[in-house]
Write an enzyme that holds these catalytic residues in place. Structure first.
Site, short mmCIF file in Angstrom:
data_model
loop_
_atom_site.label_atom_id
_atom_site.label_comp_id
_atom_site.label_asym_id
_atom_site.label_seq_id
_atom_site.Cartn_x
_atom_site.Cartn_y
_atom_site.Cartn_z
N ARG A 48 40.83 44.89 51.50
CA ARG A 48 40.58 43.69 50.68
C ARG A 48 39.23 43.11 51.04
NH1 ARG A 48 42.38 39.20 52.60
NH2 ARG A 48 44.52 39.88 52.98
N TYR A 100 33.03 32.98 25.82
CA TYR A 100 34.16 33.90 25.89
C TYR A 100 35.48 33.12 25.98
CZ TYR A 100 37.16 37.57 27.67
OH TYR A 100 38.19 38.45 27.85
N ASP A 172 26.59 34.27 32.36
CA ASP A 172 27.44 35.42 32.04
C ASP A 172 26.57 36.39 31.25
OD1 ASP A 172 29.23 37.26 30.93
OD2 ASP A 172 30.85 35.79 30.79
N LYS A 197 32.96 46.00 30.35
CA LYS A 197 32.25 46.19 29.10
C LYS A 197 31.15 47.24 29.29
CE LYS A 197 35.11 42.94 28.11
NZ LYS A 197 34.78 41.54 28.13
C1 LIG Z 1 35.36 40.39 28.69
C2 LIG Z 1 34.51 39.27 29.08
C3 LIG Z 1 34.82 38.48 30.21
C4 LIG Z 1 36.08 38.70 31.01
O1 LIG Z 1 36.11 39.94 31.64
P1 LIG Z 1 37.45 40.79 31.95
O2 LIG Z 1 36.90 41.98 32.63
O3 LIG Z 1 38.13 41.04 30.66
O4 LIG Z 1 38.27 39.93 32.85
C5 LIG Z 1 33.95 37.47 30.54
N1 LIG Z 1 32.84 37.22 29.81
C6 LIG Z 1 32.52 37.94 28.73
C7 LIG Z 1 31.29 37.61 27.97
C8 LIG Z 1 33.34 38.98 28.32
O5 LIG Z 1 33.02 39.69 27.23
#
Ligand SMILES: *Cc1c(COP(=O)(O)O)cnc(C)c1O
Length: 393
Positions: A48, A100, A172, A197
Site C-alpha cells: 500500500r 466532470y 484536471d 482515459k
Molecule cells: C474520468 C474522469 C475523472 C475520474 O476518473 P476515474 O478514473 O473514472 O475515477 C476525472 N476527471 C475527468 C476529466 C475525467 O474524464
C-alpha cells in the site's frame, strides 16, 4: 540529460530491470517485502505504501508533466479525493462550473458534508475567479478543456490570480493530456489525471495520478495516499506503463481524427452547434492556441432535435460505442444529460449549457472515414423537431 516527451514516455522510471535485464518493468505481485531489521525501512516494506511497479509508474507520470513528483491512485476520483483531502473544515474552493460529473459529486455530496465550501464559476473568464475568492479560499480547481462543453480556461492567468492570494491551483488535465498541455509549466501547483482515459488509452484499466513540483504538497499527498489507501496494484500499474509508451503517437492521430469529425459536424444541417476548442469561432480559441499544442479528441455537439430524437440518434450509430468514459483507441460517445452528468441536478445542468440534445464524442483511432460514414447514416435519418413541439418540451 533531459529527454524530449516521447523519449520520456518510454524511458522515465523504466530502466532495464537491475536483476534480470528485462527491458520491460516487471509486475512485482507481492503485498509485502522482507525487511532486514525491525523498524529499519530502506526501500519497500508494504505494497500500500509502495511497490516497484508503482514507483516506475509514478516516476514516469512525473516525467510526462516535466515534474519532480508523481503519485499513482486506484482511480481518477481517488486522485481528486487526495487533493481535496489537503483541505480542512471551513476551507473554501473555487472551481470550474462545468466539470466532470464525478468531481462535482464528490465536491458537493462528500466534501461539502465535512464543512468544505465550494463556489462554482465560469472560469473561462479569470475575473470570475478573482471575484469568487474569499479570505478562506485555499484551492482553485480548474478543468480545461472542460467536460462536456470543452470550455477553455486560461491556466496561466488563473493560477497567477490564485498565487497572489496564496491559493493552490489544481488542474484536471485528463482531456488534454501532457502531450497537449502542461499546466505546471503554466503556473499551476498540482495536476490531476484520470489515467483511465488517454494515458492508459485502451479502456482496460481504472487509474489516477497526482503530479506536482512542490516538495511540501508532495509529502502531504504521499501521506494521504498511504493513509487512505486508494492505490493501484501492480497489474494496473503495468498496464498504464504499457499504454503510456504510445501516448504521443496516439494523441497525434486522435487529434487529426477529431479535427476532421468537428469540421464534418460543423457543416451538417442537423447539427445546431459544435463544441471543439480547435474551431476558430469558439470562445477562448486564442487561449487554447496559446496553452495547448493541439486541441484534443473530445468533440461535443448539439443535435437540432429534441430529447426523443436525440435518443433515437444514439441508437442508430453502429461503429461508435455508447459508453461512459473517453480517451480510448475505440471511439465512444455518450449523452451527458442522462449518463456522465446525470448526477448533476437538471436545473444546474441546463444553467451550465448541458442540454438534452448534447452528444459527446470521444474520437478514437479507427479510420476517420468510417467514423464519419457512421455519423452520416445516423444524422441522415435524424428528423428536425417541429418548433411547436420543441416549445412544449
Ligand atoms: C474520468 C474522469 C475523472 C475520474 O476518473 P476515474 O478514473 O473514472 O475515477 C476525472 N476527471 C475527468 C476529466 C475525467 O474524464
Amino acid at each position: 540529460m533531459s529527454y524530449r516527451f516521447d523519449t520520456r514516455a518510454i524511458h522515465a522510471g523504466q530502466p532495464d530491470d537491475a536483476v534480470t535485464g528485462a527491458v520491460t518493468t516487471p509486475i512485482y505481485q507481492t503485498s509485502t517485502f522482507r525487511q532486514t531489521e525491525p523498524g529499519v525501512n530502506k526501500g519497500f516494506c508494504y505494497a500500500r505504501t509502495g511497490h516497484p511497479t508503482r514507483s516506475a509508474l509514478e516516476e514516469n507520470l512525473a516525467g510526462l508533466e516535466g515534474a519532480r513528483h508523481g503519485l499513482a491512485f486506484s482511480s481518477g476520483m481517488a486522485a481528486i479525493h487526495a487533493v481535496l483531502s489537503l483541505l480542512r473544515q471551513g476551507d473554501h474552493v473555487v472551481s470550474t462550473q462545468d466539470l466532470y460529473g464525478g468531481a462535482w459529486r464528490i465536491f458537493t455530496k462528500v466534501f461539502a458534508r465535512f464543512g468544505i465550501e465550494f463556489t462554482f464559476v465560469d472560469t473561462t473568464s479569470p475575473a470570475n475567479v478573482e471575484a469568487a475568492i474569499r479570505p478562506n479560499t485555499k484551492l482553485l480547481w480548474l478543468e480545461t478543456p472542460s467536460n462536456p462543453l470543452l470550455h477553455v480556461t486560461d491556466i496561466a492567468r488563473c493560477s497567477a490570480i490564485a498565487r497572489g492570494s496564496r491559493i493552490t491551483t489544481a488542474v484536471d488535465n485528463t482531456f488534454a493530456t501532457p502531450v497537449l498541455q502542461q499546466p505546471l509549466l503554466l503556473g499551476a501547483d498540482i495536476v490531476v489525471h484520470s489515467t483511465t482515459k488517454y494515458i492508459n488509452g485502451h479502456s482496460d484499466v481504472i487509474g489516477g495520478a497526482v503530479i506536482t513540483n512542490d516538495d511540501g504538497l508532495y509529502e502531504e499527498l504521499k501521506f494521504l495516499q498511504n493513509a487512505v489507501g486508494a492505490v493501484p496494484g501492480p497489474q494496473d500499474c503495468y498496464l498504464v506503463l504499457r499504454g503510456v509508451k504510445t501516448l504521443g503517437l496516439r494523441i497525434e492521430r486522435h487529434c487529426s481524427n477529431a479535427e476532421l469529425v468537428a469540421k464534418y459536424l460543423l457543416a451538417h444541417d442537423r447539427v445546431r452547434r459544435v463544441y471543439y476548442p480547435g474551431l476558430v469561432d469558439q470562445p477562448n480559441h486564442a487561449v487554447a492556441r496559446r496553452q495547448m499544442t493541439r486541441f484534443g479528441a473530445i468533440v461535443s455537439f448539439e443535435l437540432d432535435a429534441g430529447i426523443d430524437e436525440t435518443r433515437a440518434f444514439t441508437r442508430r450509430l453502429q461503429l461508435w460505442t455508447l459508453a461512459e468514459s473517453l480517451g480510448s483507441v475505440k471511439s465512444l460517445f455518450c449523452h451527458p444529460a442522462t449518463m456522465t452528468h446525470a448526477s448533476v441536478e437538471p436545473d444546474v445542468r441546463r444553467s451550465v449549457g448541458i442540454s438534452d440534445s448534447l452528444i459527446r464524442l470521444s474520437v478514437g483511432l479507427e479510420d476517420v472515414r468510417d467514423l464519419i460514414d457512421d455519423l452520416e447514416q445516423g444524422l441522415a435519418r435524424t428528423a428536425g423537431v417541429p418548433h411547436s413541439e420543441e416549445a412544449v418540451a
